[in-house]
Design a protein around this motif. Structure first.
Motif, PDB file in Angstrom:
ATOM      1  N   CYS A 183       0.863  -1.196   0.000  1.00  0.00           N
ATOM      2  CA  CYS A 183       0.000   0.000   0.000  1.00  0.00           C
ATOM      3  C   CYS A 183       0.896   1.242   0.000  1.00  0.00           C
ATOM      4  CB  CYS A 183      -0.918  -0.003   1.210  1.00  0.00           C
ATOM      5  SG  CYS A 183      -1.977  -1.464   1.296  1.00  0.00           S
ATOM      6  N   ARG A 184       1.350   1.639  -1.189  1.00  0.00           N
ATOM      7  CA  ARG A 184       2.398   2.646  -1.291  1.00  0.00           C
ATOM      8  C   ARG A 184       1.909   4.089  -1.264  1.00  0.00           C
ATOM      9  NH1 ARG A 184       4.102   2.153  -6.519  1.00  0.00           N
ATOM     10  NH2 ARG A 184       5.620   3.772  -6.109  1.00  0.00           N
ATOM     11  N   SER A 185       0.606   4.276  -1.431  1.00  0.00           N
ATOM     12  CA  SER A 185       0.132   5.665  -1.505  1.00  0.00           C
ATOM     13  C   SER A 185      -1.287   5.742  -0.966  1.00  0.00           C
ATOM     14  CB  SER A 185       0.140   6.154  -2.960  1.00  0.00           C
ATOM     15  OG  SER A 185      -0.994   5.652  -3.644  1.00  0.00           O
ATOM     16  N   ALA A 186      -1.768   6.965  -0.863  1.00  0.00           N
ATOM     17  CA  ALA A 186      -3.182   7.155  -0.538  1.00  0.00           C
ATOM     18  C   ALA A 186      -4.033   6.456  -1.591  1.00  0.00           C
ATOM     19  CB  ALA A 186      -3.504   8.650  -0.513  1.00  0.00           C
ATOM     20  N   GLY A 187      -5.274   6.134  -1.194  1.00  0.00           N
ATOM     21  CA  GLY A 187      -6.212   5.568  -2.157  1.00  0.00           C
ATOM     22  C   GLY A 187      -6.732   4.212  -1.730  1.00  0.00           C
ATOM     23  N   HIS A 188      -7.684   3.710  -2.493  1.00  0.00           N
ATOM     24  CA  HIS A 188      -8.266   2.396  -2.200  1.00  0.00           C
ATOM     25  C   HIS A 188      -7.534   1.314  -2.974  1.00  0.00           C
ATOM     26  CE1 HIS A 188     -10.364   2.428  -6.071  1.00  0.00           C
ATOM     27  NE2 HIS A 188     -10.870   3.610  -5.796  1.00  0.00           N
ATOM     28  N   CYS A 189      -7.916   0.062  -2.754  1.00  0.00           N
ATOM     29  CA  CYS A 189      -7.222  -1.083  -3.356  1.00  0.00           C
ATOM     30  C   CYS A 189      -7.044  -0.874  -4.865  1.00  0.00           C
ATOM     31  CB  CYS A 189      -7.988  -2.369  -3.096  1.00  0.00           C
ATOM     32  SG  CYS A 189      -7.990  -2.865  -1.369  1.00  0.00           S
ATOM     33  N   GLY A 190      -5.827  -1.128  -5.333  1.00  0.00           N
ATOM     34  CA  GLY A 190      -5.461  -0.782  -6.713  1.00  0.00           C
ATOM     35  C   GLY A 190      -5.726  -1.855  -7.735  1.00  0.00           C
ATOM     36  N   VAL A 191      -6.737  -2.680  -7.481  1.00  0.00           N
ATOM     37  CA  VAL A 191      -7.146  -3.703  -8.446  1.00  0.00           C
ATOM     38  C   VAL A 191      -8.652  -3.572  -8.662  1.00  0.00           C
ATOM     39  CG1 VAL A 191      -5.331  -5.348  -7.882  1.00  0.00           C
ATOM     40  CG2 VAL A 191      -7.451  -5.353  -6.548  1.00  0.00           C
ATOM     41  N   MET A 192      -9.217  -4.474  -9.463  1.00  0.00           N
ATOM     42  CA  MET A 192     -10.665  -4.419  -9.659  1.00  0.00           C
ATOM     43  C   MET A 192     -11.369  -5.135  -8.504  1.00  0.00           C
ATOM     44  SD  MET A 192     -12.972  -3.008 -11.232  1.00  0.00           S
ATOM     45  CE  MET A 192     -12.059  -2.199 -12.565  1.00  0.00           C
ATOM     46  N   GLY A 193     -11.081  -4.647  -7.290  1.00  0.00           N
ATOM     47  CA  GLY A 193     -11.800  -5.118  -6.101  1.00  0.00           C
ATOM     48  C   GLY A 193     -13.116  -4.367  -6.003  1.00  0.00           C
ATOM     49  N   THR A 194     -13.705  -4.400  -4.828  1.00  0.00           N
ATOM     50  CA  THR A 194     -15.031  -3.790  -4.719  1.00  0.00           C
ATOM     51  C   THR A 194     -14.975  -2.265  -4.807  1.00  0.00           C
ATOM     52  OG1 THR A 194     -15.777  -5.660  -3.425  1.00  0.00           O
ATOM     53  CG2 THR A 194     -17.120  -3.679  -3.317  1.00  0.00           C
ATOM     54  N   ALA A 195     -13.945  -1.636  -4.229  1.00  0.00           N
ATOM     55  CA  ALA A 195     -13.892  -0.171  -4.295  1.00  0.00           C
ATOM     56  C   ALA A 195     -13.782   0.306  -5.743  1.00  0.00           C
ATOM     57  CB  ALA A 195     -12.730   0.356  -3.467  1.00  0.00           C
ATOM     58  N   SER A 196     -12.894  -0.322  -6.514  1.00  0.00           N
ATOM     59  CA  SER A 196     -12.766   0.060  -7.928  1.00  0.00           C
ATOM     60  C   SER A 196     -14.043  -0.280  -8.691  1.00  0.00           C
ATOM     61  CB  SER A 196     -11.577  -0.657  -8.572  1.00  0.00           C
ATOM     62  OG  SER A 196     -10.382  -0.302  -7.921  1.00  0.00           O
ATOM     63  N   THR A 197     -14.640  -1.418  -8.345  1.00  0.00           N
ATOM     64  CA  THR A 197     -15.916  -1.797  -8.966  1.00  0.00           C
ATOM     65  C   THR A 197     -16.969  -0.722  -8.701  1.00  0.00           C
ATOM     66  OG1 THR A 197     -15.436  -4.146  -8.718  1.00  0.00           O
ATOM     67  CG2 THR A 197     -17.748  -3.542  -8.967  1.00  0.00           C
ATOM     68  N   MET A 198     -16.994  -0.224  -7.470  1.00  0.00           N
ATOM     69  CA  MET A 198     -17.975   0.809  -7.110  1.00  0.00           C
ATOM     70  C   MET A 198     -17.693   2.115  -7.859  1.00  0.00           C
ATOM     71  SD  MET A 198     -20.306  -0.361  -5.081  1.00  0.00           S
ATOM     72  CE  MET A 198     -20.266  -1.715  -6.227  1.00  0.00           C
ATOM     73  N   ALA A 199     -16.410   2.447  -8.010  1.00  0.00           N
ATOM     74  CA  ALA A 199     -16.063   3.665  -8.751  1.00  0.00           C
ATOM     75  C   ALA A 199     -16.500   3.527 -10.214  1.00  0.00           C
ATOM     76  CB  ALA A 199     -14.564   3.933  -8.635  1.00  0.00           C
ATOM     77  N   CYS A 200     -16.309   2.323 -10.775  1.00  0.00           N
ATOM     78  CA  CYS A 200     -16.780   2.082 -12.155  1.00  0.00           C
ATOM     79  C   CYS A 200     -18.305   2.079 -12.207  1.00  0.00           C
ATOM     80  CB  CYS A 200     -16.239   0.747 -12.675  1.00  0.00           C
ATOM     81  SG  CYS A 200     -14.458   0.745 -12.948  1.00  0.00           S
ATOM     82  N   MET A 201     -18.921   1.566 -11.155  1.00  0.00           N
ATOM     83  CA  MET A 201     -20.388   1.538 -11.117  1.00  0.00           C
ATOM     84  C   MET A 201     -20.955   2.958 -11.182  1.00  0.00           C
ATOM     85  SD  MET A 201     -22.914   0.186  -8.087  1.00  0.00           S
ATOM     86  CE  MET A 201     -22.631   1.656  -7.084  1.00  0.00           C
ATOM     87  N   VAL A 202     -20.416   3.868 -10.361  1.00  0.00           N
ATOM     88  CA  VAL A 202     -20.998   5.215 -10.370  1.00  0.00           C
ATOM     89  C   VAL A 202     -20.743   5.910 -11.706  1.00  0.00           C
ATOM     90  CG1 VAL A 202     -21.033   5.565  -7.863  1.00  0.00           C
ATOM     91  CG2 VAL A 202     -19.021   6.266  -9.137  1.00  0.00           C
ATOM     92  N   GLU A 203     -19.569   5.648 -12.292  1.00  0.00           N
ATOM     93  CA  GLU A 203     -19.297   6.274 -13.598  1.00  0.00           C
ATOM     94  C   GLU A 203     -20.218   5.685 -14.671  1.00  0.00           C
ATOM     95  OE1 GLU A 203     -15.138   6.751 -14.589  1.00  0.00           O
ATOM     96  OE2 GLU A 203     -15.602   7.162 -16.697  1.00  0.00           O
ATOM     97  N   SER A 204     -20.455   4.378 -14.630  1.00  0.00           N
ATOM     98  CA  SER A 204     -21.317   3.779 -15.655  1.00  0.00           C
ATOM     99  C   SER A 204     -22.798   4.085 -15.421  1.00  0.00           C
ATOM    100  CB  SER A 204     -21.077   2.272 -15.755  1.00  0.00           C
ATOM    101  OG  SER A 204     -21.280   1.650 -14.516  1.00  0.00           O
ATOM    102  N   LEU A 205     -23.150   4.430 -14.190  1.00  0.00           N
ATOM    103  CA  LEU A 205     -24.523   4.896 -13.922  1.00  0.00           C
ATOM    104  C   LEU A 205     -24.711   6.350 -14.348  1.00  0.00           C
ATOM    105  CD1 LEU A 205     -25.155   3.430 -10.327  1.00  0.00           C
ATOM    106  CD2 LEU A 205     -26.444   2.818 -12.388  1.00  0.00           C
ATOM    107  N   GLY A 206     -23.616   7.029 -14.627  1.00  0.00           N
ATOM    108  CA  GLY A 206     -23.692   8.441 -15.011  1.00  0.00           C
ATOM    109  C   GLY A 206     -23.629   9.393 -13.834  1.00  0.00           C
ATOM    110  N   LEU A 207     -23.182   8.902 -12.669  1.00  0.00           N
ATOM    111  CA  LEU A 207     -23.206   9.721 -11.449  1.00  0.00           C
ATOM    112  C   LEU A 207     -21.916  10.493 -11.200  1.00  0.00           C
ATOM    113  CD1 LEU A 207     -25.053   7.411  -8.894  1.00  0.00           C
ATOM    114  CD2 LEU A 207     -25.975   9.226 -10.343  1.00  0.00           C
ATOM    115  N   SER A 208     -20.898  10.271 -12.026  1.00  0.00           N
ATOM    116  CA  SER A 208     -19.642  11.010 -11.840  1.00  0.00           C
ATOM    117  C   SER A 208     -19.205  11.575 -13.184  1.00  0.00           C
ATOM    118  CB  SER A 208     -18.551  10.081 -11.304  1.00  0.00           C
ATOM    119  OG  SER A 208     -18.162   9.166 -12.311  1.00  0.00           O
ATOM    120  N   LEU A 209     -18.255  12.490 -13.141  1.00  0.00           N
ATOM    121  CA  LEU A 209     -17.697  12.994 -14.395  1.00  0.00           C
ATOM    122  C   LEU A 209     -16.943  11.865 -15.098  1.00  0.00           C
ATOM    123  CD1 LEU A 209     -16.394  16.555 -13.413  1.00  0.00           C
ATOM    124  CD2 LEU A 209     -18.576  15.908 -14.472  1.00  0.00           C
ATOM    125  N   PRO A 210     -16.835  11.902 -16.427  1.00  0.00           N
ATOM    126  CA  PRO A 210     -16.128  10.848 -17.158  1.00  0.00           C
ATOM    127  C   PRO A 210     -14.676  10.741 -16.689  1.00  0.00           C
ATOM    128  CG  PRO A 210     -17.349  12.270 -18.664  1.00  0.00           C
ATOM    129  CD  PRO A 210     -17.420  12.918 -17.321  1.00  0.00           C
TER     130      PRO A 210
END
Ligand code: FES
Length: 566
Positions: A183-210
């Protein structure tokens, strides 16, 4: 604007609303009709994935000021995956209540949700949906890729290293180096775990900027995106672009299609169903199977592939995946920036085909979360196809049953455990009610004696969840769960179980008479606690196939304040 009902008031009430706020040094002109924007912050030093959010919030504020808004930051309960016990999922619905009531009760015209670690995204989105004012999500971004002796590693590798240590292949000293470089820096898990999945989910739902999903937490572009999001929410308030205008049935369909193409976490299923329930969109487990069936895996990221979130960003991020999925997506849906999804991804491009593959040369033609049904899971169970072993997709084996997680911990290392590579490991009492809170224990570690024989995967079945960073042929979210009388409760050592993924079925090979008799003789669960939030959760949580929300939280109450005491 809602805020005018507070700040535009005359007389004593108006003075109360403004004067106390002015003790923070806020000038009078801020109360003269500027959109008031809440920044819902899940910053906490106990949620390490979100520990950089104070700085991110400041960037959002800068954007809000620049666009003529009046920012007000407020905290909500923060749930970090790594420290919180018994499991962060137990508190997802509690946080959503905190978010909902905080938004509605205060003079907010719009809100920016700062989300990062796994549950902090669905809980904030669920709470905001139940109020339904203009809302934009800013994710915290993933960590930089970890390093270990010249190789790239991530939090997903922890499972592999842990098994290697159990086998004596690596030492405690080696593990200390893994720990230091993971864990070398700030941020959530750097793979397609649940946090990244959730970030992709909100972007694909249209809830975040591209582009929101993949920008690393420490990249300056993450802060630029936060600034732009702050600017944009002020416009969204003027346009009255509320969540319900964005979160249509088509938006949810897009999210399912995208989650399949990226190899997203099984937790996606629970959270998407819960969000749909809050905003009033019909969505079922069957939609997961139907919408995912032709979608291949395009993203070559751990745990389904080789690369990391940092590579994903350099390769073009989620807009490049959306571009590849063009023919499948409902491109006309509106997103938070006021443009359609298709307009947003039209200029996107993959810069690295090994990370984001072209649609006609996918990483894997099999992907997504398969929903299984059968007499062992009448309401459904899930299996992440891209994390499972192809040779186990049709499998018949005899059960090795663990009555609860303690039973598993006590016996898994026993050399006398009668397990073979063909056995099916069954874990009970880890569902929403039974554990309680549905912990991420569904990818049970294998018996050491089988690991020594070279076995690396087995069919595992439970009513719990699996970390998004985990992998294996793990059947999860069995519904109804064992604690509420689901058939999982009646499985005994030696029972034959048949898994047929192509047919989407999971069955206990017993006659219906035998099943009925065992169900009738299964003792009632007696683990409901006496008091507090956990009791509320256990007595009101719905089963996994419905999203595990509390029954009385479904839907929304809008943004209207029904009582005005001043
Ligand atoms: Fe927070 Fe993985 S522990 S995202």
């Amino acid at each position: 604007m809602r805020s005018r009902n507070w700040f535009a008031r005359e007389g004593k009430d108006g003075i109360i609303y403004r004067a106390w706020m002015k003790n923070q040094g806020i000038p009078a002109h801020h109360f003269e009709g500027k959109p008031v924007i809440g920044i819902c912050n899940t910053w906490s030093e106990l949620t390490p994935c979100n520990a950089h959010f104070r700085e991110l919030a400041q960037k959002v504020k800068n954007g809000i000021y620049e666009a003529g808004g009046f920012p007000v930051e407020f905290p909500v309960m923060s749930t970090g995956e790594t420290l919180i016990k018994p499991t962060a999922m137990l508190y997802r619905n509690l946080v959503s209540m905190d978010v909902e009531e905080s938004i509605r009760a205060n003079p907010l015209d719009g809100v920016v949700l700062l989300c990062g670690c796994d549950k902090t995204t669905p809980s904030l989105v669920m709470g905001a949906c139940s109020v339904d004012i203009p809302t934009i999500v800013v994710s915290g971004g993933p960590m930089l890729t970890g390093k270990y002796r010249g190789t790239n590693i991530s939090t997903s590798d922890l499972w592999r290293f842990s098994e290697a240590q159990r086998m004596g292949e690596i030492t405690q000293k080696d593990m200390q180096e893994v720990e230091a470089g993971m864990c070398r820096s700030a941020g959530h898990c750097g793979v397609m775990g649940t946090a990244s999945t959730m970030a992709c989910m909100v972007e694909s739902l249209g809830l975040s900027l591209p582009g929101n999903a993949a920008i690393p937490a420490v990249d300056s572009n993450r802060r630029v995106l936060a600034h732009h999001s702050g600017m944009r929410i002020v416009e969204m308030v003027k346009e009255n672009l509320t969540l319900s205008k964005i979160l249509t049935r088509e938006a949810f369909e897009n999210a399912i299609i995208v989650n399949t193409a990226i190899g997203g976490s099984t937790n996606f299923v629970l959270h998407l169903l819960a969000i749909a329930g809050r905003i009033g969109v019909e969505l079922t487990l069957d939609d997961m199977n139907n919408l995912a069936k032709d979608i291949p895996l395009l993203l070559n990221l751990q745990p389904s592939g080789e690369y990391f979130m940092e590579d994903f960003y350099y390769a073009g991020g989620l807009p490049a995946v959306l571009k590849e999925l063009d023919k499948y997506l409902r491109g006309q849906v509106i997103t938070v920036n006021g443009h359609t999804m298709k307009e947003n991804f039209s200029m996107a491009k993959s810069y690295n085909d090994r990370v984001i593959s072209p649609i006609d040369q996918p990483v894997n033609t099999v992907s997504g979360v398969a929903v299984l049904k059968g007499n062992l899971c009448p309401d459904g169970a899930v299996l992440k196809l891209s994390a499972a072993s192809p040779e186990l997709m049709k499998h018949k084996g005899q059960a090795i049953v663990f009555e609860d997680i303690d039973d598993y911990k006590n016996r898994i290392n026993d050399p006398e455990l009668p397990a073979t590579a063909d056995s099916v490991l069954v874990l009970k009492q880890v569902g929403p009610v039974g554990y309680p809170g549905m912990p991420e224990v569904g990818n049970l570690g294998l018996p050491p004696k089988l690991l020594l024989e070279g076995v690396r995967d087995m069919v595992r079945i439970s009513d719990g969840r699996m970390s998004g960073t985990g992998f294996g042929t793990c059947i999860l979210h069995v519904s109804p769960e064992s604690a509420v009388g689901g058939p999982l409760a009646i499985v005994r050592d030696g029972d034959w179980i048949e898994l047929d993924v192509p047919a989407r079925s999971l069955n206990l090979l017993l006659s219906q008479e035998e099943i009925n008799e065992r169900l009738a003789n299964t003792p009632q669960f007696n683990g409901i606690v006496d008091r507090g939030y956990v009791r509320l959760h256990q007595t009101h949580v719905e089963q996994a196939h419905l999203g595990a929300d509390l029954d009385f939280l479904k839907g929304g109450s809008g943004s209207k304040v029904t009582r005005d005491s001043h």
